[in-house]
Design an enzyme around this catalytic site. Sequence first.
Site, PDB file in Angstrom:
ATOM      1  N   SER A   4      49.937  24.793  -3.774  1.00  0.00           N
ATOM      2  CA  SER A   4      49.477  24.528  -2.258  1.00  0.00           C
ATOM      3  C   SER A   4      48.051  25.092  -2.206  1.00  0.00           C
ATOM      4  CB  SER A   4      50.320  25.324  -1.324  1.00  0.00           C
ATOM      5  OG  SER A   4      51.579  25.028  -1.320  1.00  0.00           O
TER       6      SER A   4
ATOM      7  N   TYR B 219      55.089  23.469  18.888  1.00  0.00           N
ATOM      8  CA  TYR B 219      54.288  24.222  18.138  1.00  0.00           C
ATOM      9  C   TYR B 219      52.712  23.752  18.221  1.00  0.00           C
ATOM     10  CZ  TYR B 219      58.396  26.315  15.924  1.00  0.00           C
ATOM     11  OH  TYR B 219      59.376  26.940  15.450  1.00  0.00           O
TER      12      TYR B 219
ATOM     13  N   GLU C 277      47.743  33.097  13.591  1.00  0.00           N
ATOM     14  CA  GLU C 277      48.076  31.628  13.606  1.00  0.00           C
ATOM     15  C   GLU C 277      48.969  31.332  12.243  1.00  0.00           C
ATOM     16  OE1 GLU C 277      47.955  29.983  15.856  1.00  0.00           O
ATOM     17  OE2 GLU C 277      46.523  30.555  17.177  1.00  0.00           O
TER      18      GLU C 277
HETATM   19  C1  LIG Z   1      37.034  33.091  14.741  1.00  0.00           C
HETATM   20  C2  LIG Z   1      37.487  32.395  16.195  1.00  0.00           C
HETATM   21  C3  LIG Z   1      38.872  32.577  16.505  1.00  0.00           C
HETATM   22  C4  LIG Z   1      39.178  31.982  17.840  1.00  0.00           C
HETATM   23  C5  LIG Z   1      40.047  32.603  18.509  1.00  0.00           C
HETATM   24  C6  LIG Z   1      41.333  32.442  17.673  1.00  0.00           C
HETATM   25  C7  LIG Z   1      42.330  33.311  18.434  1.00  0.00           C
HETATM   26  C8  LIG Z   1      43.756  33.183  17.857  1.00  0.00           C
HETATM   27  C9  LIG Z   1      44.784  34.393  18.255  1.00  0.00           C
HETATM   28  C10 LIG Z   1      46.010  34.077  17.303  1.00  0.00           C
HETATM   29  C11 LIG Z   1      47.014  33.462  18.197  1.00  0.00           C
HETATM   30  C12 LIG Z   1      48.473  33.496  17.458  1.00  0.00           C
HETATM   31  O1  LIG Z   1      48.659  34.000  16.147  1.00  0.00           O
HETATM   32  S1  LIG Z   1      49.547  32.511  18.101  1.00  0.00           S
HETATM   33  C13 LIG Z   1      50.985  32.806  17.160  1.00  0.00           C
HETATM   34  C14 LIG Z   1      50.901  32.222  15.879  1.00  0.00           C
HETATM   35  N1  LIG Z   1      52.240  32.133  15.087  1.00  0.00           N
HETATM   36  C15 LIG Z   1      52.462  31.560  14.120  1.00  0.00           C
HETATM   37  O2  LIG Z   1      51.556  30.661  13.646  1.00  0.00           O
HETATM   38  C16 LIG Z   1      53.783  31.585  13.879  1.00  0.00           C
HETATM   39  C17 LIG Z   1      53.994  31.047  12.237  1.00  0.00           C
HETATM   40  N2  LIG Z   1      55.335  30.657  12.023  1.00  0.00           N
HETATM   41  C18 LIG Z   1      55.572  29.126  12.183  1.00  0.00           C
HETATM   42  O3  LIG Z   1      54.713  28.391  12.785  1.00  0.00           O
HETATM   43  C19 LIG Z   1      57.120  28.893  12.034  1.00  0.00           C
HETATM   44  O4  LIG Z   1      57.925  30.043  12.032  1.00  0.00           O
HETATM   45  C20 LIG Z   1      57.022  28.154  10.574  1.00  0.00           C
HETATM   46  C21 LIG Z   1      56.666  29.248   9.380  1.00  0.00           C
HETATM   47  C22 LIG Z   1      56.317  26.815  10.474  1.00  0.00           C
HETATM   48  C23 LIG Z   1      58.749  28.128  10.203  1.00  0.00           C
HETATM   49  O5  LIG Z   1      59.227  27.145  11.212  1.00  0.00           O
HETATM   50  P1  LIG Z   1      60.569  26.656  11.236  1.00  0.00           P
HETATM   51  O6  LIG Z   1      61.379  27.757  10.697  1.00  0.00           O
HETATM   52  O7  LIG Z   1      61.041  26.285  12.678  1.00  0.00           O
HETATM   53  O8  LIG Z   1      60.511  25.557  10.562  1.00  0.00           O
HETATM   54  P2  LIG Z   1      60.852  25.402   9.079  1.00  0.00           P
HETATM   55  O9  LIG Z   1      62.395  25.483   8.752  1.00  0.00           O
HETATM   56  O10 LIG Z   1      59.974  26.213   7.809  1.00  0.00           O
HETATM   57  O11 LIG Z   1      60.378  23.622   8.930  1.00  0.00           O
HETATM   58  C24 LIG Z   1      61.207  22.864   9.513  1.00  0.00           C
HETATM   59  C25 LIG Z   1      60.606  21.393   9.383  1.00  0.00           C
HETATM   60  O12 LIG Z   1      59.567  21.735  10.360  1.00  0.00           O
HETATM   61  C26 LIG Z   1      58.180  21.489  10.237  1.00  0.00           C
HETATM   62  N3  LIG Z   1      57.241  22.217  10.951  1.00  0.00           N
HETATM   63  C27 LIG Z   1      57.143  23.422  10.921  1.00  0.00           C
HETATM   64  N4  LIG Z   1      56.055  24.020  11.694  1.00  0.00           N
HETATM   65  C28 LIG Z   1      55.600  22.677  12.140  1.00  0.00           C
HETATM   66  C29 LIG Z   1      54.403  22.272  12.876  1.00  0.00           C
HETATM   67  N5  LIG Z   1      53.530  23.282  13.546  1.00  0.00           N
HETATM   68  N6  LIG Z   1      54.010  21.031  13.076  1.00  0.00           N
HETATM   69  C30 LIG Z   1      54.791  20.168  12.532  1.00  0.00           C
HETATM   70  N7  LIG Z   1      55.776  20.252  11.696  1.00  0.00           N
HETATM   71  C31 LIG Z   1      56.151  21.502  11.544  1.00  0.00           C
HETATM   72  C32 LIG Z   1      58.154  21.952   8.515  1.00  0.00           C
HETATM   73  O13 LIG Z   1      57.318  21.072   8.067  1.00  0.00           O
HETATM   74  C33 LIG Z   1      59.574  21.277   8.278  1.00  0.00           C
HETATM   75  O14 LIG Z   1      59.386  19.698   8.110  1.00  0.00           O
HETATM   76  P3  LIG Z   1      60.533  19.267   6.807  1.00  0.00           P
HETATM   77  O15 LIG Z   1      60.182  19.815   5.547  1.00  0.00           O
HETATM   78  O16 LIG Z   1      60.240  17.735   6.911  1.00  0.00           O
HETATM   79  O17 LIG Z   1      61.845  19.679   7.263  1.00  0.00           O
HETATM   80  C1  LIG Z   2      44.081  39.683  15.619  1.00  0.00           C
HETATM   81  C2  LIG Z   2      45.256  39.054  15.850  1.00  0.00           C
HETATM   82  C3  LIG Z   2      45.393  38.130  17.125  1.00  0.00           C
HETATM   83  C4  LIG Z   2      46.609  37.708  17.359  1.00  0.00           C
HETATM   84  N1  LIG Z   2      46.840  36.873  18.561  1.00  0.00           N
HETATM   85  C5  LIG Z   2      48.121  36.722  18.968  1.00  0.00           C
HETATM   86  C6  LIG Z   2      48.126  35.819  20.206  1.00  0.00           C
HETATM   87  O1  LIG Z   2      47.211  35.565  20.955  1.00  0.00           O
HETATM   88  N2  LIG Z   2      49.636  35.295  20.609  1.00  0.00           N
HETATM   89  C7  LIG Z   2      50.575  35.567  19.648  1.00  0.00           C
HETATM   90  O2  LIG Z   2      51.472  35.161  20.095  1.00  0.00           O
HETATM   91  N3  LIG Z   2      50.364  36.016  18.484  1.00  0.00           N
HETATM   92  C8  LIG Z   2      48.999  36.640  18.150  1.00  0.00           C
HETATM   93  N4  LIG Z   2      49.121  37.267  17.010  1.00  0.00           N
HETATM   94  C9  LIG Z   2      50.267  37.584  16.143  1.00  0.00           C
HETATM   95  C10 LIG Z   2      50.201  36.826  14.736  1.00  0.00           C
HETATM   96  O3  LIG Z   2      50.214  35.234  15.254  1.00  0.00           O
HETATM   97  C11 LIG Z   2      51.380  37.292  13.876  1.00  0.00           C
HETATM   98  O4  LIG Z   2      50.990  38.527  13.537  1.00  0.00           O
HETATM   99  C12 LIG Z   2      51.395  36.584  12.772  1.00  0.00           C
HETATM  100  O5  LIG Z   2      52.018  35.108  13.192  1.00  0.00           O
HETATM  101  C13 LIG Z   2      52.134  37.164  11.538  1.00  0.00           C
HETATM  102  O6  LIG Z   2      53.337  37.238  12.089  1.00  0.00           O
HETATM  103  P1  LIG Z   2      53.795  38.837  11.635  1.00  0.00           P
HETATM  104  O7  LIG Z   2      53.017  39.801  12.371  1.00  0.00           O
HETATM  105  O8  LIG Z   2      55.452  38.861  11.910  1.00  0.00           O
HETATM  106  O9  LIG Z   2      53.758  39.069  10.216  1.00  0.00           O
HETATM  107  P2  LIG Z   2      55.289  38.898   9.141  1.00  0.00           P
HETATM  108  O10 LIG Z   2      55.924  37.642   9.068  1.00  0.00           O
HETATM  109  O11 LIG Z   2      55.819  40.513   9.586  1.00  0.00           O
HETATM  110  O12 LIG Z   2      54.370  39.424   7.891  1.00  0.00           O
HETATM  111  C14 LIG Z   2      54.737  40.333   6.970  1.00  0.00           C
HETATM  112  C15 LIG Z   2      54.683  40.143   5.422  1.00  0.00           C
HETATM  113  O13 LIG Z   2      55.706  39.455   5.459  1.00  0.00           O
HETATM  114  C16 LIG Z   2      55.831  38.285   4.463  1.00  0.00           C
HETATM  115  N5  LIG Z   2      56.547  37.232   5.066  1.00  0.00           N
HETATM  116  C17 LIG Z   2      57.232  37.062   6.466  1.00  0.00           C
HETATM  117  N6  LIG Z   2      58.216  35.850   6.259  1.00  0.00           N
HETATM  118  C18 LIG Z   2      58.013  35.385   5.331  1.00  0.00           C
HETATM  119  C19 LIG Z   2      58.695  34.296   4.303  1.00  0.00           C
HETATM  120  N7  LIG Z   2      59.534  33.649   4.970  1.00  0.00           N
HETATM  121  N8  LIG Z   2      58.585  34.083   2.958  1.00  0.00           N
HETATM  122  C20 LIG Z   2      57.553  34.702   2.230  1.00  0.00           C
HETATM  123  N9  LIG Z   2      56.833  35.961   2.867  1.00  0.00           N
HETATM  124  C21 LIG Z   2      57.168  36.277   4.316  1.00  0.00           C
HETATM  125  C22 LIG Z   2      54.127  37.658   5.119  1.00  0.00           C
HETATM  126  O14 LIG Z   2      53.673  36.853   4.034  1.00  0.00           O
HETATM  127  C23 LIG Z   2      53.378  39.239   5.135  1.00  0.00           C
HETATM  128  O15 LIG Z   2      53.064  39.487   3.773  1.00  0.00           O
HETATM  129  C24 LIG Z   2      47.616  38.032  16.587  1.00  0.00           C
HETATM  130  C25 LIG Z   2      47.637  38.549  15.411  1.00  0.00           C
HETATM  131  C26 LIG Z   2      46.242  39.197  15.273  1.00  0.00           C
HETATM  132  C27 LIG Z   2      46.197  40.201  13.858  1.00  0.00           C
END
Ligand SMILES: CCCCCCCCC/C=C/C(=O)SCCNC(=O)CCNC(=O)[C@H](O)C(C)(C)COP(=O)(O)OP(=O)(O)OC[C@H]1O[C@@H](n2cnc3c(N)ncnc32)[C@H](O)[C@@H]1OP(=O)(O)O
Ligand SMILES: Cc1cc2nc3c(=O)[nH]c(=O)nc-3n(C[C@H](O)[C@H](O)[C@H](O)COP(=O)(O)OP(=O)(O)OC[C@H]3O[C@@H](n4cnc5c(N)ncnc54)[C@H](O)[C@@H]3O)c2cc1C
Length: 654
Positions: free
Chosen positions: A533, A288, A434
């Site tokens: 938090s 991640y 993110e």
């Molecule tokens: C303006 C200019 C723009 C500039 C341009 C920017 C453009 C950006 C475009 C956007 C790109 C994207 O969105 S890319 C896609 C982004 N997607 C996301 O961020 C997805 C979010 N979801 C997640 O990260 C995961 O599902 C998460 C919610 C963490 C849950 O993951 P898991 O179920 O695997 O883990 P959990 O069961 O919750 O937790 C298990 C343990 O792992 C740990 N853990 C979880 N994630 C961790 C991590 N990343 N690093 C370390 N440790 C982690 C937890 O603390 C727990 O630790 P213990 O408590 O010790 O057990």
């Molecule tokens: C502008 C933009 C750019 C992006 N770029 C990228 C990219 O480059 N690459 C990529 O991979 N992704 C990208 N994404 C996707 C983005 O990372 C996801 O949309 C984001 O991680 C949220 O996930 P979701 O859409 O499944 O939301 P969901 O999880 O479906 O959220 C819907 C609702 O459910 C709630 N919810 C979900 N799970 C839980 C939980 N466990 N507990 C409590 N509430 C919960 C949320 O809080 C929210 O209110 C982009 C999104 C946007 C808007």
Amino acid sequence: MSAHLNAALREGDNPELTEERRKATFDTRKLADEFFGSHLARRRREIAKAIDAIPELHDTKPLPFMTREEKVEEAARKVFTLSKHITDIVDLSNNRETQSLNEMVIGIEGMPISLHFAMFIPALQGQADDEQKREWLDRAIRMEIIGTYAQTELGHGTNLRMLETTATYDKQNKEFILNSPTLTSLKWWPGNMGKSCNYAIVVANLIIDDKLLGPHSFMVQLRDENSHETMPNIQIGDIGPKMAYNSSDNGFLKLSNLRIPRRNMLMKHAKVQEDGTYKKPPHEKLAYSAMVHVRSHMITQHAMLLAYALSISTRYSCIRRQGYIDPKKDEVKVIEYQTQQHRLFPHIARAYAFAFAGTESIRKFEIMKRSLEAGNIELIADLHALTSGLKAVVTYLAGQGIEQARQACGGHGYSMASYMGEIYGVGIAGCTYEGENLVMMQQLGRYLIKAVKSVKEGKKPTGYVAYLAHAGQRHSLIDCRPNEGYAEHIRAFEHIARRQTFRAAERLQKYENSGLSTEQAWNNCTVELNRASRLHTRLFIACNFYERVLDVEDMAVREVLEDLLHLHLNYELIDIASYALEAKKIRPNAVSLVDSWEITDREHRSVLGRRDGHVYENLFKWAKSSDLNQNDVLPSHKKHLLPMMLNARKQSKL
Ligand SMILES: CCCCCCCCC/C=C/C(=O)SCCNC(=O)CCNC(=O)[C@H](O)C(C)(C)COP(=O)(O)OP(=O)(O)OC[C@H]1O[C@@H](n2cnc3c(N)ncnc32)[C@H](O)[C@@H]1OP(=O)(O)O
Ligand SMILES: Cc1cc2nc3c(=O)[nH]c(=O)nc-3n(C[C@H](O)[C@H](O)[C@H](O)COP(=O)(O)OP(=O)(O)OC[C@H]3O[C@@H](n4cnc5c(N)ncnc54)[C@H](O)[C@@H]3O)c2cc1C
């Protein structure tokens, strides 16, 4: 004009702004040095000057007048032009320099290589082994290939454990077969994936001998490097217009049993041998790393978006005259109203607070990255907790501040001439990407609950949770400066945050003792936990602001930052109350505080926020340049509305 404290002062400016700038009590360049760090502040000025000298890097017309296709083309045109000059303008390895260049030239609406730099390259740096870096990372840095980060699917973005894309290892051919088994498994959202990129790091569920091994990263070629046509077994396209960011072609991707070589799985941490033997990574979450990288950099980026909006709104508030305080005198500048000051000044304080917090989060990320290179995974959990909380709190509060700044501009704030709509749209996107904010807050909640448990076992908490210790053992986050002014504010803040965290932990314990499952008990108190938090994160921001201000050497700059710190702490502590006294103290420096961000007109693209303050004449010029005004009668009018009206008149005469 003699050299002045406010470097923004220029001959010919709107006298309303000149009058404001003359009130500066500090050197705006010195404050810019504090806000950006002196190196970046100097480099931003040099970059802005370099761009001024290259007309093809300027907007061909205001972005709001462009269609989606024109925006995507304009961004691509600028990227191409930049590629010829970029090494003369910035140090490519300096993320904040390239980010500043991007924002000044291309703007904030996205561009074909934003994910390339934001995630594709960091993911390769964090997860490719040396041989893979030689094969792909160098080409990516030279921009021979353009990549994105494809993790989110149509059906899942938050819950990574349920990603459906599969990567099944075929021992026979030493290949992975990548597949999108369902509609909801289509990759959906990845930036620049629709039309621009030819590679992607695809996150898929690794399957070996029918065993599901969870999300892993795979290098996938999406398009032919020469023709740019889509590769076989791949269906790809743009997901359509969004609320903002429409210069970016966020895309969808369907994989139909696409075969890729074994070595296309990024194998710095987890490995798959030729015979299918799987070697686990030293820490499950190393995969991640790209997300943590972006989250740690988002804080300064969203502080900057808030600064854009406040620069526009504060300058405009000093040229806009509306209404009276003393009816016997002239109409006043709207900045004179207490309500306008309370709408803007706490958010100006926050912009500085967030920028300082963002510098700290980047610093912490770099420390973690170095310790990871040395094989030490200890700092991963702390950084994940810190960046999860900061990303959620700063994107949300910055979004609130941008909207307040827009409203403070009245009607013209609603015109795209203010550019506020785009700044807001991009700002609040960060609440979702993110990691959806409420979910990321819960990640920090887990961390806080563990800290409370260790305090209850008699251990002394350290680092950012030191304030959770029992009275007597208690450590304040500002122990190194216990008696400076405002320390009492920080201690009050610590007390509120500690109380909330223990309250949430006790509620969780009560639900668990009542026989509820851990998950049910957790769900029943996530609102309390998220509150803890939020407070923990805002306490971190406040402490960091406090420490930074006390480090400032220039007394004039330190004084104005102390005014902002005092306003910030009071505003945070009371959350909604207003502090007229502090606002009055800040009032004379309002424009100079925003001028210190040194955001050029080219960068904020707002007619209202012009540095010279000549708003009205330029607002009218802006409106006249609208496409819709190019013809006296719109072609579409001739096609549709005119015949309709002629028919209606004919009908009525019958
Ligand atoms: C303006 C200019 C723009 C500039 C341009 C920017 C453009 C950006 C475009 C956007 C790109 C994207 O969105 S890319 C896609 C982004 N997607 C996301 O961020 C997805 C979010 N979801 C997640 O990260 C995961 O599902 C998460 C919610 C963490 C849950 O993951 P898991 O179920 O695997 O883990 P959990 O069961 O919750 O937790 C298990 C343990 O792992 C740990 N853990 C979880 N994630 C961790 C991590 N990343 N690093 C370390 N440790 C982690 C937890 O603390 C727990 O630790 P213990 O408590 O010790 O057990
Ligand atoms: C502008 C933009 C750019 C992006 N770029 C990228 C990219 O480059 N690459 C990529 O991979 N992704 C990208 N994404 C996707 C983005 O990372 C996801 O949309 C984001 O991680 C949220 O996930 P979701 O859409 O499944 O939301 P969901 O999880 O479906 O959220 C819907 C609702 O459910 C709630 N919810 C979900 N799970 C839980 C939980 N466990 N507990 C409590 N509430 C919960 C949320 O809080 C929210 O209110 C982009 C999104 C946007 C808007």
